[in-house]
Enzyme design. Sequence first.
Site, mmCIF file in Angstrom:
data_model
loop_
_atom_site.group_PDB
_atom_site.id
_atom_site.type_symbol
_atom_site.label_atom_id
_atom_site.label_comp_id
_atom_site.label_asym_id
_atom_site.label_seq_id
_atom_site.Cartn_x
_atom_site.Cartn_y
_atom_site.Cartn_z
ATOM 1 N N GLN A 29 33.701 47.552 43.882
ATOM 2 C CA GLN A 29 33.237 46.074 44.260
ATOM 3 C C GLN A 29 33.312 44.970 43.084
ATOM 4 O O GLN A 29 33.081 44.858 42.044
ATOM 5 C CB GLN A 29 31.655 46.941 44.324
ATOM 6 N N PHE A 30 34.452 44.830 43.245
ATOM 7 C CA PHE A 30 34.968 43.335 41.497
ATOM 8 C C PHE A 30 34.225 42.574 41.898
ATOM 9 O O PHE A 30 33.945 41.429 41.715
ATOM 10 C CB PHE A 30 36.981 43.336 41.837
ATOM 11 N N THR A 31 33.565 42.361 43.579
ATOM 12 C CA THR A 31 32.606 41.230 44.146
ATOM 13 C C THR A 31 32.041 41.324 43.112
ATOM 14 O O THR A 31 31.090 39.630 42.427
ATOM 15 C CB THR A 31 32.271 41.164 45.291
#
Length: 150
Positions: free
Chosen positions: A78-80
């Site tokens: 999850q790059f967010t």
Amino acid sequence: MRVVVQRVIEASVAVDRDIVGKIGAGLLVLAGFEAGDEEADLDWMVGKILRMRIFSDEQGVMNCSVQEVAGDILAVSQFTLYASVKKGNRPSWNKAARGDVSGPLFEKFVGKLSAGLGKSVETGIFGANMQVSLINDGPVTLTIDSRSPE
């Protein structure tokens, strides 16, 4: 490296409505990577996740690790987690590692979790649009950053 760890009764991840990873009781781990993350970040994080005492013992006290309760782990990239909302209303992802960097880091992370847990760790599909479902137990939700170990 930054993670969100959730103690769950069950969790799953789907891509295009097909379940690609599913667990029973254990941990859902959302994992994000920053440029400059390296093996030491992975090792520290894996150790922290595997040894964290957030499962109840016989007296109902959070005194057991995921290893001690033979729990499962579902890991989802999850790059967010590296969103910056400091300026304006549209998040910036500048701190997040690019896919060609974070993809191999995520694979190593999952391999190290599996080795430490002694069984396979379920995952989503790196880079895919995923739908994550869970029943949070407690609820217990923690954020951990390898650069700010508090």
